[in-house]
Design a protein around this motif. Structure first.
Motif, PDB file in Angstrom:
ATOM      1  N   LEU A 286      22.882  25.988  52.797  1.00  0.00           N
ATOM      2  CA  LEU A 286      23.438  25.392  51.581  1.00  0.00           C
ATOM      3  C   LEU A 286      22.702  25.949  50.369  1.00  0.00           C
ATOM      4  N   LYS A 287      23.408  26.752  49.567  1.00  0.00           N
ATOM      5  CA  LYS A 287      22.750  27.426  48.448  1.00  0.00           C
ATOM      6  C   LYS A 287      23.467  27.221  47.121  1.00  0.00           C
ATOM      7  N   GLU A 288      24.750  27.624  47.057  1.00  0.00           N
ATOM      8  CA  GLU A 288      25.425  27.736  45.772  1.00  0.00           C
ATOM      9  C   GLU A 288      26.078  26.421  45.356  1.00  0.00           C
ATOM     10  N   ILE A 289      25.793  25.993  44.142  1.00  0.00           N
ATOM     11  CA  ILE A 289      26.395  24.777  43.591  1.00  0.00           C
ATOM     12  C   ILE A 289      27.865  25.049  43.271  1.00  0.00           C
ATOM     13  N   GLY A 290      28.735  24.167  43.720  1.00  0.00           N
ATOM     14  CA  GLY A 290      30.173  24.339  43.552  1.00  0.00           C
ATOM     15  C   GLY A 290      30.819  25.026  44.741  1.00  0.00           C
ATOM     16  N   ARG A 291      30.024  25.690  45.558  1.00  0.00           N
ATOM     17  CA  ARG A 291      30.540  26.377  46.740  1.00  0.00           C
ATOM     18  C   ARG A 291      30.010  25.758  48.029  1.00  0.00           C
ATOM     19  N   ASP A 292      28.712  25.528  48.104  1.00  0.00           N
ATOM     20  CA  ASP A 292      28.096  24.938  49.291  1.00  0.00           C
ATOM     21  C   ASP A 292      27.793  23.458  49.097  1.00  0.00           C
ATOM     22  N   ILE A 293      27.420  23.109  47.876  1.00  0.00           N
ATOM     23  CA  ILE A 293      27.101  21.722  47.516  1.00  0.00           C
ATOM     24  C   ILE A 293      27.880  21.381  46.257  1.00  0.00           C
ATOM     25  N   LEU A 294      28.515  20.207  46.258  1.00  0.00           N
ATOM     26  CA  LEU A 294      29.328  19.792  45.109  1.00  0.00           C
ATOM     27  C   LEU A 294      28.887  18.438  44.583  1.00  0.00           C
ATOM     28  N   MET A 295      29.139  18.234  43.284  1.00  0.00           N
ATOM     29  CA  MET A 295      28.854  16.955  42.657  1.00  0.00           C
ATOM     30  C   MET A 295      30.116  16.095  42.648  1.00  0.00           C
ATOM     31  N   VAL A 296      30.091  15.002  43.396  1.00  0.00           N
ATOM     32  CA  VAL A 296      31.197  14.042  43.409  1.00  0.00           C
ATOM     33  C   VAL A 296      30.928  13.020  42.320  1.00  0.00           C
ATOM     34  N   LYS A 297      31.890  12.890  41.398  1.00  0.00           N
ATOM     35  CA  LYS A 297      31.645  11.940  40.307  1.00  0.00           C
ATOM     36  C   LYS A 297      32.552  10.724  40.340  1.00  0.00           C
ATOM     37  N   ASP A 298      33.662  10.785  41.095  1.00  0.00           N
ATOM     38  CA  ASP A 298      34.534   9.613  41.098  1.00  0.00           C
ATOM     39  C   ASP A 298      35.651   9.789  42.119  1.00  0.00           C
ATOM     40  N   TYR A 299      36.424   8.730  42.275  1.00  0.00           N
ATOM     41  CA  TYR A 299      37.677   8.749  43.036  1.00  0.00           C
ATOM     42  C   TYR A 299      38.771   8.240  42.125  1.00  0.00           C
ATOM     43  N   ASP A 300      39.880   8.970  42.036  1.00  0.00           N
ATOM     44  CA  ASP A 300      41.020   8.596  41.205  1.00  0.00           C
ATOM     45  C   ASP A 300      42.089   7.988  42.113  1.00  0.00           C
ATOM     46  N   PRO A 301      42.277   6.645  42.085  1.00  0.00           N
ATOM     47  CA  PRO A 301      43.245   6.017  42.982  1.00  0.00           C
ATOM     48  C   PRO A 301      44.691   6.359  42.651  1.00  0.00           C
ATOM     49  N   VAL A 302      44.988   6.659  41.402  1.00  0.00           N
ATOM     50  CA  VAL A 302      46.362   6.999  41.025  1.00  0.00           C
ATOM     51  C   VAL A 302      46.751   8.346  41.619  1.00  0.00           C
ATOM     52  N   GLU A 303      45.860   9.317  41.507  1.00  0.00           N
ATOM     53  CA  GLU A 303      46.105  10.645  42.048  1.00  0.00           C
ATOM     54  C   GLU A 303      45.710  10.733  43.522  1.00  0.00           C
ATOM     55  N   ASN A 304      44.994   9.703  44.000  1.00  0.00           N
ATOM     56  CA  ASN A 304      44.438   9.686  45.361  1.00  0.00           C
ATOM     57  C   ASN A 304      43.599  10.940  45.594  1.00  0.00           C
ATOM     58  N   ALA A 305      42.672  11.195  44.652  1.00  0.00           N
ATOM     59  CA  ALA A 305      41.906  12.432  44.673  1.00  0.00           C
ATOM     60  C   ALA A 305      40.428  12.163  44.427  1.00  0.00           C
ATOM     61  N   ILE A 306      39.584  12.949  45.087  1.00  0.00           N
ATOM     62  CA  ILE A 306      38.157  12.966  44.811  1.00  0.00           C
ATOM     63  C   ILE A 306      37.938  13.841  43.575  1.00  0.00           C
ATOM     64  N   VAL A 307      37.187  13.321  42.599  1.00  0.00           N
ATOM     65  CA  VAL A 307      36.952  14.033  41.347  1.00  0.00           C
ATOM     66  C   VAL A 307      35.561  14.658  41.400  1.00  0.00           C
ATOM     67  N   LEU A 308      35.493  15.972  41.123  1.00  0.00           N
ATOM     68  CA  LEU A 308      34.249  16.716  41.255  1.00  0.00           C
ATOM     69  C   LEU A 308      33.890  17.433  39.961  1.00  0.00           C
ATOM     70  N   SER A 309      32.590  17.437  39.639  1.00  0.00           N
ATOM     71  CA  SER A 309      32.067  18.220  38.521  1.00  0.00           C
ATOM     72  C   SER A 309      31.560  19.544  39.072  1.00  0.00           C
ATOM     73  N   VAL A 310      32.032  20.632  38.502  1.00  0.00           N
ATOM     74  CA  VAL A 310      31.623  21.957  38.985  1.00  0.00           C
ATOM     75  C   VAL A 310      31.219  22.841  37.813  1.00  0.00           C
ATOM     76  N   PRO A 311      30.403  23.869  38.059  1.00  0.00           N
ATOM     77  CA  PRO A 311      30.103  24.832  37.001  1.00  0.00           C
ATOM     78  C   PRO A 311      31.374  25.577  36.594  1.00  0.00           C
ATOM     79  N   PRO A 312      31.543  25.892  35.327  1.00  0.00           N
ATOM     80  CA  PRO A 312      32.798  26.523  34.871  1.00  0.00           C
ATOM     81  C   PRO A 312      33.023  27.925  35.423  1.00  0.00           C
ATOM     82  N   GLN A 313      31.982  28.622  35.823  1.00  0.00           N
ATOM     83  CA  GLN A 313      32.131  30.012  36.247  1.00  0.00           C
ATOM     84  C   GLN A 313      32.332  30.160  37.762  1.00  0.00           C
ATOM     85  N   VAL A 314      32.399  29.061  38.501  1.00  0.00           N
ATOM     86  CA  VAL A 314      32.467  29.113  39.961  1.00  0.00           C
ATOM     87  C   VAL A 314      33.861  28.738  40.447  1.00  0.00           C
TER      88      VAL A 314
END
Length: 351
Positions: A223-251
């Motif tokens: 596990l090395k690269e942020i956004g590729r190997d490890i991700l930041m989970v910031k929320d769950y959107d029940p309307v979209e039924n989706a996991i919301v993730l913060s990622v670096p803009p260049q990845v």
């Protein structure tokens, strides 16, 4: 009402089995007419197992395969049929003997033929077929620049992944790329939200609402690269039924582990939980969830969250996932590894 569809051409044994099984599901509210099926019975022939190409993630596919006898090593022999048929569950049936069930998570268990056989088969399929996947990801390129290279927490995840590898607790049972042609492989990854067949996942809490988590299908020992190997989970959107993730803009990000909804539920309810580990192993005396719900479903997440809630100390809970493995909470990943070292059983009981 949920729609059930039959696909494929059955063998003689399956044709005899099918009418009674259809009655069981019609009694549970399924109808046989409708445009988009909720459940598909995909009838296979051993010499040419044809997939049902679903158009919706919400369609649950059970493939049925008639055999003359059960193989000595059912996982090794039958798992390729499950994957090639693009199925959520495989039912291998030997007339006069019974059925073996196999799931993507390697759950495998038997129902002997006899009194109430069709009802028992339906009982094995029904809870899984009704479950709801939460595997959609929404990527937002808003991760703070100071986290683009990770932090102490992501380094602890990487170290834990290496230790799990050393303990041989991150099995990849079959090289999926060797089982499926490229077109079907892309189809499986899109439908199941997976990057490959690589079992186990781990996460650590970042703050009150967010947590770092391993990506789907990656090598947890690397596990090395942020956004590729490890991700930041910031929320769950029940309307979209989706996991919301913060990622670096260049990845270009990978998908997060399908168990993210389960971890999200636990972190949200228990502020004292600082880390969560999932492995395909077992421990003595562990209470298990009532059904082997598929990974990435709301129902599995709720079942695990309920067991954590019932634990004497939710921050040190060990929850059995029926026919699957363990979810373990801790105040830190290091603390979890200290607690479980030398105590894990490699064989998960199948019931």
């Amino acid at each position: 009402m949920p729609v059930l569809r039959i696909h494929g051409e059955g063998t003689p044994g399956l044709e005899r089995l099918l009418p009674g099984l259809l009655e069981e599901f019609q009694a549970r509210g399924y109808i046989l007419e409708g445009e988009v099926p909720d459940l598909v019975f995909n009838l296979l022939r051993k010499e040419e197992p044809k997939p049902y190409r679903r158009k919706s993630q919400g369609t649950f596919v059970v493939s049925f395969l008639e055999l003359e006898a059960f193989p000595e090593n059912p996982i090794q022999a039958l798992y390729p049929y499950l994957v090639r048929a693009l199925s959520n569950q495989l039912v291998a049936y030997v007339p006069g003997q019974g059925a073996k069930f196999l799931t993507l998570e390697l759950g495998h268990y038997d129902e002997p033929e006899g009194e109430g056989f069709l009802r028992r088969v339906a009982d094995r399929i029904y809870p899984l077929a009704c479950s709801r996947l939460v595997i959609k990801n929404r990527f937002e390129p808003d991760l703070e620049p100071e986290l683009w290279e990770g932090d102490a927490l992501t380094r602890s995840l990487a170290e834990a992944g290496r230790k799990l590898k050393a303990w041989d607790l991150l099995p990849a049972p079959f090289p999926i790329e060797e089982i499926l042609p490229p077109e079907d492989l892309r189809h499986v990854k899109r439908l199941y939200g997976i990057g490959g067949l690589s079992y186990g996942n781990l996460s650590v809490r970042k703050d009150e609402k967010r947590f770092w988590m391993s990506a789907s299908g990656v090598d947890k020992a690397n596990l090395k690269e942020i956004g590729r190997d490890i991700l930041m989970v910031k929320d769950y959107d029940p309307v979209e039924n989706a996991i919301v993730l913060s990622v670096p803009p260049q990845v270009e990000p990978r998908r997060v582990s399908v168990d993210a909804i389960e971890h999200w539920m636990i972190y949200r309810e228990h502020p004292q939980v600082g880390a969560i580990l999932h492995v395909h192993a077992w421990m003595e005396g562990v209470e298990a969830t009532p059904f082997n719900y598929p990974c990435g479903t709301w129902e599995l997440a709720q079942a695990v969250a309920e067991k954590v809630r019932q634990a004497k100390d939710p921050a040190r809970a060990v929850v059995g996932l029926r026919n699957h493995g363990l979810t373990i909470t801790g105040r830190s990943m290091e603390e979890i590894l200290e607690r479980i070292e030398g105590r894990l059983l490699r064989t998960v009981p199948m019931v």
